[in-house]
Scaffold this motif. Structure first.
Motif, PDB file in Angstrom:
ATOM      1  N   LYS A  56      50.662  54.289  22.243  1.00 52.89           N
ATOM      2  CA  LYS A  56      49.281  54.237  21.756  1.00 52.89           C
ATOM      3  C   LYS A  56      48.883  55.567  21.101  1.00 52.89           C
ATOM      4  CE  LYS A  56      44.998  52.651  21.417  1.00 52.89           C
ATOM      5  NZ  LYS A  56      44.281  53.867  20.997  1.00 52.89           N
ATOM      6  N   LEU A  57      49.216  56.677  21.736  1.00 56.40           N
ATOM      7  CA  LEU A  57      48.902  57.986  21.164  1.00 56.40           C
ATOM      8  C   LEU A  57      49.628  58.185  19.835  1.00 56.40           C
ATOM      9  CD1 LEU A  57      48.995  60.232  24.358  1.00 56.40           C
ATOM     10  CD2 LEU A  57      47.034  59.922  22.838  1.00 56.40           C
ATOM     11  N   TYR A  58      50.873  57.718  19.771  1.00 65.88           N
ATOM     12  CA  TYR A  58      51.641  57.861  18.532  1.00 65.88           C
ATOM     13  C   TYR A  58      51.006  57.050  17.405  1.00 65.88           C
ATOM     14  CZ  TYR A  58      55.603  57.665  15.307  1.00 65.88           C
ATOM     15  OH  TYR A  58      56.404  57.742  14.190  1.00 65.88           O
ATOM     16  N   GLU A  59      50.558  55.843  17.718  1.00 66.02           N
ATOM     17  CA  GLU A  59      49.901  55.025  16.700  1.00 66.02           C
ATOM     18  C   GLU A  59      48.591  55.665  16.250  1.00 66.02           C
ATOM     19  OE1 GLU A  59      50.992  52.414  14.984  1.00 66.02           O
ATOM     20  OE2 GLU A  59      52.883  52.844  16.011  1.00 66.02           O
ATOM     21  N   ASP A  60      47.857  56.242  17.197  1.00 65.72           N
ATOM     22  CA  ASP A  60      46.626  56.948  16.830  1.00 65.72           C
ATOM     23  C   ASP A  60      46.946  58.121  15.899  1.00 65.72           C
ATOM     24  OD1 ASP A  60      45.216  55.212  18.401  1.00 65.72           O
ATOM     25  OD2 ASP A  60      45.009  56.599  20.100  1.00 65.72           O
ATOM     26  N   PHE A  61      48.010  58.830  16.237  1.00 69.36           N
ATOM     27  CA  PHE A  61      48.428  59.972  15.417  1.00 69.36           C
ATOM     28  C   PHE A  61      48.804  59.529  14.013  1.00 69.36           C
ATOM     29  CE2 PHE A  61      52.413  61.810  13.826  1.00 69.36           C
ATOM     30  CZ  PHE A  61      51.953  63.057  13.413  1.00 69.36           C
ATOM     31  N   ARG A  62      49.628  58.490  13.924  1.00 67.07           N
ATOM     32  CA  ARG A  62      50.059  58.017  12.613  1.00 67.07           C
ATOM     33  C   ARG A  62      48.889  57.534  11.770  1.00 67.07           C
ATOM     34  NH1 ARG A  62      55.187  54.257  12.014  1.00 67.07           N
ATOM     35  NH2 ARG A  62      54.443  54.566   9.894  1.00 67.07           N
ATOM     36  N   GLY A  63      47.965  56.819  12.413  1.00 68.08           N
ATOM     37  CA  GLY A  63      46.805  56.340  11.679  1.00 68.08           C
ATOM     38  C   GLY A  63      45.983  57.481  11.115  1.00 68.08           C
ATOM     39  N   ALA A  64      45.772  58.519  11.928  1.00 68.35           N
ATOM     40  CA  ALA A  64      45.008  59.671  11.459  1.00 68.35           C
ATOM     41  C   ALA A  64      45.743  60.396  10.341  1.00 68.35           C
ATOM     42  CB  ALA A  64      44.749  60.629  12.629  1.00 68.35           C
ATOM     43  N   LEU A  65      47.073  60.477  10.470  1.00 68.82           N
ATOM     44  CA  LEU A  65      47.857  61.161   9.439  1.00 68.82           C
ATOM     45  C   LEU A  65      47.798  60.397   8.120  1.00 68.82           C
ATOM     46  CD1 LEU A  65      49.632  63.710   9.289  1.00 68.82           C
ATOM     47  CD2 LEU A  65      51.625  62.238   9.661  1.00 68.82           C
ATOM     48  N   GLU A  66      47.887  59.084   8.196  1.00 71.87           N
ATOM     49  CA  GLU A  66      47.822  58.270   6.973  1.00 71.87           C
ATOM     50  C   GLU A  66      46.452  58.364   6.307  1.00 71.87           C
ATOM     51  OE1 GLU A  66      48.909  54.404   8.296  1.00 71.87           O
ATOM     52  OE2 GLU A  66      51.054  54.900   8.535  1.00 71.87           O
ATOM     53  N   ASP A  83      51.247  65.334  27.433  1.00 71.82           N
ATOM     54  CA  ASP A  83      51.394  64.291  28.455  1.00 71.82           C
ATOM     55  C   ASP A  83      52.761  63.609  28.447  1.00 71.82           C
ATOM     56  OD1 ASP A  83      48.780  64.878  29.021  1.00 71.82           O
ATOM     57  OD2 ASP A  83      47.938  63.063  28.117  1.00 71.82           O
ATOM     58  N   HIS A  84      53.456  63.682  27.310  1.00 68.35           N
ATOM     59  CA  HIS A  84      54.734  62.971  27.180  1.00 68.35           C
ATOM     60  C   HIS A  84      55.735  63.866  26.442  1.00 68.35           C
ATOM     61  CE1 HIS A  84      52.437  59.360  28.310  1.00 68.35           C
ATOM     62  NE2 HIS A  84      51.547  59.761  27.428  1.00 68.35           N
ATOM     63  N   ALA A  85      55.997  65.017  27.021  1.00 70.09           N
ATOM     64  CA  ALA A  85      56.815  66.031  26.351  1.00 70.09           C
ATOM     65  C   ALA A  85      58.213  65.531  26.012  1.00 70.09           C
ATOM     66  CB  ALA A  85      56.912  67.289  27.217  1.00 70.09           C
ATOM     67  N   THR A  86      58.789  64.691  26.853  1.00 70.29           N
ATOM     68  CA  THR A  86      60.163  64.241  26.638  1.00 70.29           C
ATOM     69  C   THR A  86      60.255  62.924  25.873  1.00 70.29           C
ATOM     70  OG1 THR A  86      60.201  63.092  28.783  1.00 70.29           O
ATOM     71  CG2 THR A  86      60.921  65.388  28.754  1.00 70.29           C
ATOM     72  N   SER A  87      59.114  62.374  25.484  1.00 68.25           N
ATOM     73  CA  SER A  87      59.125  61.076  24.801  1.00 68.25           C
ATOM     74  C   SER A  87      59.637  61.205  23.364  1.00 68.25           C
ATOM     75  CB  SER A  87      57.711  60.496  24.773  1.00 68.25           C
ATOM     76  OG  SER A  87      57.658  59.344  23.949  1.00 68.25           O
ATOM     77  N   PRO A  88      60.429  60.241  22.913  1.00 73.62           N
ATOM     78  CA  PRO A  88      60.844  60.233  21.502  1.00 73.62           C
ATOM     79  C   PRO A  88      59.660  60.171  20.549  1.00 73.62           C
ATOM     80  CG  PRO A  88      62.165  58.685  22.779  1.00 73.62           C
ATOM     81  CD  PRO A  88      61.063  59.155  23.680  1.00 73.62           C
ATOM     82  N   TYR A  89      58.541  59.587  21.006  1.00 71.01           N
ATOM     83  CA  TYR A  89      57.356  59.522  20.157  1.00 71.01           C
ATOM     84  C   TYR A  89      56.870  60.935  19.798  1.00 71.01           C
ATOM     85  CZ  TYR A  89      56.808  54.512  21.118  1.00 71.01           C
ATOM     86  OH  TYR A  89      56.990  53.156  21.201  1.00 71.01           O
ATOM     87  N   THR A  90      56.981  61.856  20.748  1.00 76.35           N
ATOM     88  CA  THR A  90      56.543  63.231  20.490  1.00 76.35           C
ATOM     89  C   THR A  90      57.373  63.869  19.390  1.00 76.35           C
ATOM     90  OG1 THR A  90      55.791  63.500  22.776  1.00 76.35           O
ATOM     91  CG2 THR A  90      56.231  65.506  21.533  1.00 76.35           C
ATOM     92  N   GLN A  91      58.690  63.683  19.465  1.00 79.29           N
ATOM     93  CA  GLN A  91      59.565  64.291  18.453  1.00 79.29           C
ATOM     94  C   GLN A  91      59.365  63.644  17.084  1.00 79.29           C
ATOM     95  OE1 GLN A  91      60.571  66.838  19.782  1.00 79.29           O
ATOM     96  NE2 GLN A  91      60.451  66.213  21.920  1.00 79.29           N
ATOM     97  N   GLN A  92      59.199  62.321  17.059  1.00 83.97           N
ATOM     98  CA  GLN A  92      58.972  61.650  15.785  1.00 83.97           C
ATOM     99  C   GLN A  92      57.633  62.086  15.173  1.00 83.97           C
ATOM    100  OE1 GLN A  92      61.002  59.825  14.000  1.00 83.97           O
ATOM    101  NE2 GLN A  92      62.632  59.890  15.528  1.00 83.97           N
TER     102      GLN A  92
END
Length: 232
Positions: A56-66, A83-92
């Protein structure tokens, strides 16, 4: 008949004695099994909830970036990283934001994001991709020695050819054609292998080698030998 009756009684008494001596262990085993089962179920639910929150946070991030809302994008990415330092979403997310900065010529803002991916990603290949991008940006910034120090060909594995090519570019930028020539030749040789090394442009590499005074190509990849007669 008496002998059978006594034998049954003996067996019942032995069973009662065994139960008196072992009931605590049996009950403890049952309790432990239930605790482990409950813990496993809790872990499954918690993992699923954590992944959903990160997505959900990643989608929020992508939406704001777009939408080019960089303040909101940075805020979402900051929460994602915290909150999710090791998540692949963070690196992407870091890679996407870094690309945005590079497209806008903001190399100083892109480099820390890529360095975080290189240092923290649990995916070794993704970490190397980020490291290569950092090195290219450092060369763009005139930080040639930093780029060279960042890329160790001995540790690059399947990315050895790309590492050698970028090191050659750094040497060209420093005005060291001899060192560049050695790096480009090594890149061409490494490119004979398979894997990620095949991702470089061999023709471009040969042109770079010639530009710094090289007049010999690395050997072409050997063709698969024809099987001997009678062999499959």
């Amino acid at each position: 008949m008496v002998e059978e009756y006594l034998t049954d009684r003996d067996q019942e008494e032995a069973l009662r004695n065994w139960w008196r001596e072992n009931w605590t262990w049996i009950l403890g085993g049952i309790v432990l099994g239930l605790v482990l089962l409950g813990g496993w179920q809790y872990w499954k639910v918690r993992t699923a909830n954590t992944a959903a929150a990160a997505a959900k946070l990643y989608e929020d991030f992508r939406g704001a970036l777009e939408r080019n809302e960089l303040e909101a994008a940075n805020r979402s990415l900051g929460t994602l990283a915290a909150d999710h330092a090791t998540s692949p979403y963070t690196q992407q997310g870091r890679l996407l934001l870094a690309k945005k900065h590079v497209d806008e010529g903001k190399f100083d803002e892109a480099v820390p994001l890529l360095q975080s991916v290189a240092n923290e990603s649990s995916d070794a290949e993704l970490a190397w991709v980020a490291r290569l991008r950092v090195a290219r940006l450092l060369i763009q910034q005139g930080k040639h020695d930093e780029a060279l120090n960042l890329l160790d060909p001995e540790k690059a594995g399947a990315f050895a050819a790309q590492v050698r090519e970028i090191r050659g570019d750094a040497q060209v930028a420093k005005g060291n054609p001899d060192a560049a020539r050695a790096e480009y030749a090594a890149a061409l040789t490494a490119n004979i292998g398979g894997g990620a090394d095949r991702m470089i442009d061999r023709s471009l590499l040969e042109m770079k080698l010639q530009d710094v005074g090289g007049d010999k190509k690395a050997p072409e990849p050997a063709a698969n030998p024809a099987p001997a007669e009678g062999q499959p």
